[in-house]
Design an enzyme around this catalytic site. Structure first.
Site, PDB file in Angstrom:
ATOM      1  CB  SER A  45       7.733  -5.221   7.387  1.00 23.29           C
ATOM      2  OG  SER A  45       8.809  -5.637   8.195  1.00 23.29           O
ATOM      3  N   GLY A 228      10.162  -6.467   1.054  1.00 27.41           N
ATOM      4  CA  GLY A 228      10.703  -6.890  -0.224  1.00 27.41           C
ATOM      5  C   GLY A 228      10.845  -8.385  -0.382  1.00 27.41           C
ATOM      6  CB  CYS A 254       9.904 -11.067   9.913  1.00 26.78           C
ATOM      7  SG  CYS A 254       8.523 -10.704   8.811  1.00 26.78           S
ATOM      8  CG  PHE A 255      13.638  -9.722   5.032  1.00 25.90           C
ATOM      9  CD1 PHE A 255      12.803  -9.792   3.924  1.00 25.90           C
ATOM     10  CD2 PHE A 255      14.977  -9.455   4.820  1.00 25.90           C
ATOM     11  CE1 PHE A 255      13.302  -9.616   2.641  1.00 25.90           C
ATOM     12  CE2 PHE A 255      15.488  -9.274   3.550  1.00 25.90           C
ATOM     13  CZ  PHE A 255      14.647  -9.355   2.448  1.00 25.90           C
ATOM     14  CG  ASN A 296       4.129  -6.912   7.728  1.00 27.36           C
ATOM     15  OD1 ASN A 296       3.660  -7.245   6.642  1.00 27.36           O
ATOM     16  ND2 ASN A 296       4.757  -5.773   7.897  1.00 27.36           N
ATOM     17  CG  HIS A 344       6.821  -9.186  13.705  1.00 26.95           C
ATOM     18  ND1 HIS A 344       7.780  -8.232  13.446  1.00 26.95           N
ATOM     19  CD2 HIS A 344       6.317  -9.557  12.499  1.00 26.95           C
ATOM     20  CE1 HIS A 344       7.856  -8.027  12.140  1.00 26.95           C
ATOM     21  NE2 HIS A 344       6.972  -8.817  11.549  1.00 26.95           N
ATOM     22  CD  GLU A 346       8.519  -7.143  16.983  1.00 22.95           C
ATOM     23  OE1 GLU A 346       7.652  -6.719  16.201  1.00 22.95           O
ATOM     24  OE2 GLU A 346       9.128  -8.217  16.788  1.00 22.95           O
TER      25      GLU A 346
END
Length: 374
Positions: A45, A228, A254-255, A296, A344, A346
């Site tokens: 990321s 991105g 996240c993304f 993130n 996240h 994890e």
């Protein structure tokens, strides 16, 4: 010997070379984590970003062969205040300085990381460059080179970090589920967390179609984190719409959360300086519980916070919010088996408050299998 960190708005910081010497460009961001620097460096990321660590002492435990989240360092540059001279950990195999040098990552050690962080919080994330050794030049020339480098908005990067070929992570113990995980920049710990819960994880390239995913006859589909601008990832949005239409349970992080937002017809936007670290307070709106979570991301989903809203797949709601700035941290469909979070769960370096989300995904797959069997 000196090194320079140059921002696109003309601010310049001086320090000493750390890691490889040369020049590098990227979006200048900061990470507030006091632990997990090796996981940060190897997180896909962070592709095309220069990361400044706000913790003052970095490299204390060296580098080992167990903690990387991928096969390489992805940050384009690294900024620290005071690098550790001697690593001390029984698993350490090399120093962080040597690790960065071996991977060709240009870095800088400088005393101004606090000033840099305050500057980014006021002005926002921006393009930057690190220059040392033969790459040194007049400051005016370096600023111009930074301004000519690509920005993050409009950058389609998921395909650049994704696996080229599918691979399988076997379930630990008895296999309970088959999960298709679309790699938009996946970290190694994510399929491991699923495998610990009896999932056989088929990791697939970012460019897969819904037909490719569903051909595996998965019990559930997972979309990973990644780098991105989510506004560019139309291929992932289209694939997810096919998954949602099939009624297959879905979990994204996240993304993957941003892709779910787009698939539901929502928009995304760039945060001023983003969330990066291991100390973000997120509230589960169903229970009121607050989780300290690892983040993130520089983009977020724009969604109504005041109750359920309509989507092409039925009703949806914002499930989690960030208590620092109120931004959307999770989405949940109310009429189909799909949910996502912006952070996240994890979190190999911690915290582990959100690990229960993997259990919820398994419960969702279990429940859906039972309904189909009935």
């Amino acid at each position: 010997m000196t090194a320079l960190l140059v921002l696109e708005d003309g601010r310049v910081f001086e320090g000493t070379p750390y890691g490889a010497e040369g020049e590098t460009f990227g979006e200048m961001v900061f990470n507030t984590g006091m632990t997990g620097y090796q996981e940060t460096l190897t997180d896909p990321s962070y592709h095309r970003q220069i990361v400044a660590m706000t913790a003052p002492h970095i490299g204390n435990t060296g580098v080992n062969e167990e903690d990387p989240e991928s096969g390489r360092v992805w940050v384009s540059g690294y900024v620290v205040r005071e690098p550790s001279r001697i690593p001390s950990n029984w698993r350490s195999t090399t120093t962080l300085d040597d690790y960065l040098r071996d991977q060709g990552v240009v870095g800088i050690a400088m005393r101004g990381t606090r000033a840099l962080t305050r500057h980014l919080r006021e002005r926002g994330a921006m393009r930057a460059g690190i220059f040392s050794g033969a790459a040194q030049a007049p400051v005016e020339e370096l600023i111009e080179r930074v301004r000519l480098s690509p920005g993050m908005e409009g950058a389609d990067l998921a395909k650049e970090v994704s696996t080229a070929e599918p691979y399988v992570v076997a379930a630990r113990g008895t296999k309970r589920f088959t999960v298709a995980a679309v790699d938009l920049g996946i970290k190694a710990m994510t399929p491991q967390r699923l495998a610990e819960r009896g999932c056989e994880v088929h990791v697939l390239p970012a460019s897969v179609t819904a037909d490719d995913v569903l051909a595996l006859r998965p019990d559930g589909v997972f979309f990973s984190n990644g780098p991105g601008d989510p506004a560019t990832a139309d291929y992932a949005v289209e694939a997810l719409r096919g998954v949602l239409g099939s009624g297959t349970p879905f979990f994204g992080i996240c993304f993957g959360n941003q892709i779910l937002g787009r698939a539901l017809g929502l928009g995304t936007y760039k945060l001023r300086y983003g969330h990066r670290g291991v100390n973000q307070p997120v509230q589960d709106r169903r229970t009121g519980k607050v989780e300290i979570s690892a983040h993130n991301h520089g983009f977020a989903v724009r969604a109504p916070l005041d109750g359920p809203f309509e989507t092409p797949y039925g009703r949806a709601e914002v499930s989690h919010v960030n208590l620092n700035d109120g931004c959307v941290e999770g989405l949940r469909l109310l009429d189909r088996p799909a949910f996502s979070v912006q952070y996240h769960p994890e979190a190999a370096a911690g915290p582990h408050d959100a690990a229960y989300l993997f259990d919820e995904f398994c419960e969702l797959m279990d429940r859906t299998k039972g309904e189909k069997g009935a």
